[in-house]
Design an enzyme around this catalytic site. Structure first.
Site, PDB file in Angstrom:
ATOM      1  N   TYR A 146       0.813  -1.210   0.000  1.00 56.20           N
ATOM      2  CA  TYR A 146       0.000   0.000   0.000  1.00 56.20           C
ATOM      3  C   TYR A 146       0.852   1.267   0.000  1.00 56.20           C
ATOM      4  CZ  TYR A 146      -4.509  -2.253   0.884  1.00 56.20           C
ATOM      5  OH  TYR A 146      -5.666  -2.982   0.780  1.00 56.20           O
ATOM      6  N   LYS A 195       3.934 -15.259   3.035  1.00 58.30           N
ATOM      7  CA  LYS A 195       4.164 -16.022   1.805  1.00 58.30           C
ATOM      8  C   LYS A 195       5.669 -16.250   1.740  1.00 58.30           C
ATOM      9  CE  LYS A 195       2.718 -17.931  -2.016  1.00 58.30           C
ATOM     10  NZ  LYS A 195       1.892 -19.167  -2.023  1.00 58.30           N
ATOM     11  N   ASP A 227      -2.058 -18.462   1.253  1.00 58.41           N
ATOM     12  CA  ASP A 227      -3.035 -19.220   0.454  1.00 58.41           C
ATOM     13  C   ASP A 227      -3.690 -20.307   1.305  1.00 58.41           C
ATOM     14  OD1 ASP A 227      -0.507 -20.373   0.529  1.00 58.41           O
ATOM     15  OD2 ASP A 227      -0.517 -21.074  -1.550  1.00 58.41           O
ATOM     16  N   ASP A 251      -5.940  -7.181   4.310  1.00 60.32           N
ATOM     17  CA  ASP A 251      -7.097  -6.602   3.617  1.00 60.32           C
ATOM     18  C   ASP A 251      -7.962  -7.724   3.066  1.00 60.32           C
ATOM     19  OD1 ASP A 251      -8.712  -4.623   2.351  1.00 60.32           O
ATOM     20  OD2 ASP A 251      -7.728  -5.130   0.457  1.00 60.32           O
ATOM     21  N   ASP A 255     -11.769  -9.463   4.773  1.00 63.32           N
ATOM     22  CA  ASP A 255     -13.058  -9.547   4.065  1.00 63.32           C
ATOM     23  C   ASP A 255     -13.569 -10.984   4.096  1.00 63.32           C
ATOM     24  OD1 ASP A 255     -13.024  -6.845   3.380  1.00 63.32           O
ATOM     25  OD2 ASP A 255     -13.725  -7.236   1.329  1.00 63.32           O
TER      26      ASP A 255
HETATM   27  C1  IPM Z   1     -10.204  -1.592   3.992  1.00 69.35           C
HETATM   28  C2  IPM Z   1     -10.490  -1.052   2.616  1.00 69.35           C
HETATM   29  C3  IPM Z   1      -9.362  -0.105   2.217  1.00 69.35           C
HETATM   30  C4  IPM Z   1      -8.083  -0.906   2.236  1.00 69.35           C
HETATM   31  C5  IPM Z   1      -9.577   0.569   0.841  1.00 69.35           C
HETATM   32  C6  IPM Z   1     -10.867   1.343   0.808  1.00 69.35           C
HETATM   33  C7  IPM Z   1      -8.425   1.433   0.441  1.00 69.35           C
HETATM   34  O1  IPM Z   1     -10.650  -2.093   1.712  1.00 69.35           O
HETATM   35  O2  IPM Z   1     -10.121  -0.785   4.947  1.00 69.35           O
HETATM   36  O3  IPM Z   1     -10.073  -2.806   4.112  1.00 69.35           O
HETATM   37  O4  IPM Z   1      -7.767  -1.607   1.260  1.00 69.35           O
HETATM   38  O5  IPM Z   1      -7.372  -0.847   3.246  1.00 69.35           O
HETATM   39 MG    MG Z   2     -10.617  -4.015   2.565  1.00 76.34          MG
END
Ligand code: IPM
Ligand code: MG
Length: 361
Positions: A146, A195, A227, A251, A255
């Site tokens: 990032y 990784k 993975d 990240d 999710d």
């Molecule tokens: C998160 C989001 C952010 C990230 C985006 C919106 C830049 O997906 O906070 O997980 O990737 O960190």
């Molecule tokens: Mg995210």
């Protein structure tokens, strides 16, 4: 106690879900004899609309004056929103990354808890989720891909893009320490995800994490390739306590972890620096497709407010009260549409906020 809170309502569903979290905070403050002072701050698309940039010095200075910041979500629909006509460094997400960096919020805590009541919304088989699970993703937030050097150039007539993944040992050490500290207060188990079979940054990560582990003899440390971790999260999420990982892997895995809990609308998060200051936000996005409809799930934001009380203000009792109010409302069968299942009562964003506020005491 007076709570000096910065508020970034943000974009999309942000203003709606933050309004509900403030409702719950105000009610909590009233019950426990505190006061909340809110300072509104602009970030992301809302800041672009006013100032032409997603983050201003004014917002950074304003945030620094507060003890903590509660945030909704930022960003819009990349296909239709004019914000995405701007160059990448001026888009809403760039503002979010820049504020994380400016406030040195390197430790991102993303708890993923399967509420018994929400088993119906969990896409995993019951035999896998039996007994529920409670894991904490500790994501490094100010390094890695990032924030590494980025460029797009033409080389020998061919367009070529570079993103570099850099970590130094100090960045790894401070996040690893945080993960072990948290593990000491939980199940005393850290799974460090990397990784290391491919990346140098991961090999350094593993080495430094092992060094840090020496100071925490009570915590058991396992290394797992990213993975495999993606697979294990759906195969056997109960095996995890604290999952420690770098920015990009965190990240993606957070999710995934949120989805196995039933909905991303349930997942709170805290981004912390070396002090008590923190930025608290739901892990989910701004969901522009449902913005303004009054149907977004405010629970992740309300739980983020609870994390704020716990981590930035040391108000554990108050945080517990919010968390158990959420559990009670779910137990009584109230659901927003994202976690709705047969036989339950569907409610909108504001109604969910009212219900949680009224179950506080
Ligand atoms: C998160 C989001 C952010 C990230 C985006 C919106 C830049 O997906 O906070 O997980 O990737 O960190
Ligand atoms: Mg995210």
């Amino acid at each position: 106690m007076n709570l000096n809170i910065g508020v970034i309502k943000g974009d999309g569903i942000g203003p709606e879900i933050v309004t509900e979290a403030m409702k719950v905070l105000d009610r909590t403050a009233k019950i426990y004899g505190h006061t909340c002072d809110y300072t509104q701050l602009l970030l992301g698309g809302a800041s672009i609309d006013v100032h032409g940039v997603p983050l201003t010095d004014e917002t950074i200075a304003g945030a620094k004056k507060c003890d903590a910041v509660l945030m909704g979500s930022i960003g819009g629909d990349a296909k239709t929103s004019p914000w995405y006509q701007l160059e990448p460094s001026k888009r809403p997400e760039a503002g979010l990354l820049a504020i994380r960096k400016a406030l040195n919020l390197f430790a991102n805590l993303r708890p993923a808890i399967l509420y018994d009541e929400l088993k119906g919304a969990c896409p995993l088989k019951e035999e896998i989720t039996e007994g529920g699970f409670d894991l904490m993703i500790m994501r490094e937030l100010t390094g890695g891909l990032y924030f590494g050097e980025r460029k797009t150039v033409t080389e020998d007539g061919v367009l070529t893009a570079y993103d570099s993944l850099t970590y130094n040992e100090n960045e790894i050490r401070r996040i690893a320490k945080r993960a072990f500290d948290i593990a000491m207060k939980r199940g005393k188990k850290v799974t460090s995800v990397d990784k290391a079979n491919v990346l140098d940054s991961s090999r350094l990560w593993r080495k430094v994490v092992e060094e840090v582990a020496i100071d925490y003899p009570e915590v058991s440390l396992t290394h797992m390739l990213v993975d495999n971790c993606a697979m294990q999260l759906v195969k056997n999420p109960k095996q995890f306590d604290v999952v420690l990982t770098e920015n990009m892997f965190g990240d993606i895995l957070s999710d995934e972890a949120s989805m196995v809990t039933g909905s991303i609308g349930m997942l709170a998060s805290a981004s912390l620096n070396e002090t008590k200051f923190g930025l608290y936000e739901p892990s989910g996005g701004s969901a522009p497709d449902i913005a303004g409809k009054g149907i977004a799930n405010p629970i992740a934001t309300i739980l983020s407010a609870a994390m704020m009380l716990r981590f930035s203000f040391d108000l554990d009792k108050e945080a517990d009260a919010i968390e158990s109010a959420v559990a009670k409302v779910l137990k009584e069968g109230y659901r927003t549409i994202d976690i709705m299942s047969e036989g339950k009562t569907q409610v909108g964003t504001a109604e969910m906020g009212d219900l949680i506020a009224s179950h506080l005491a």
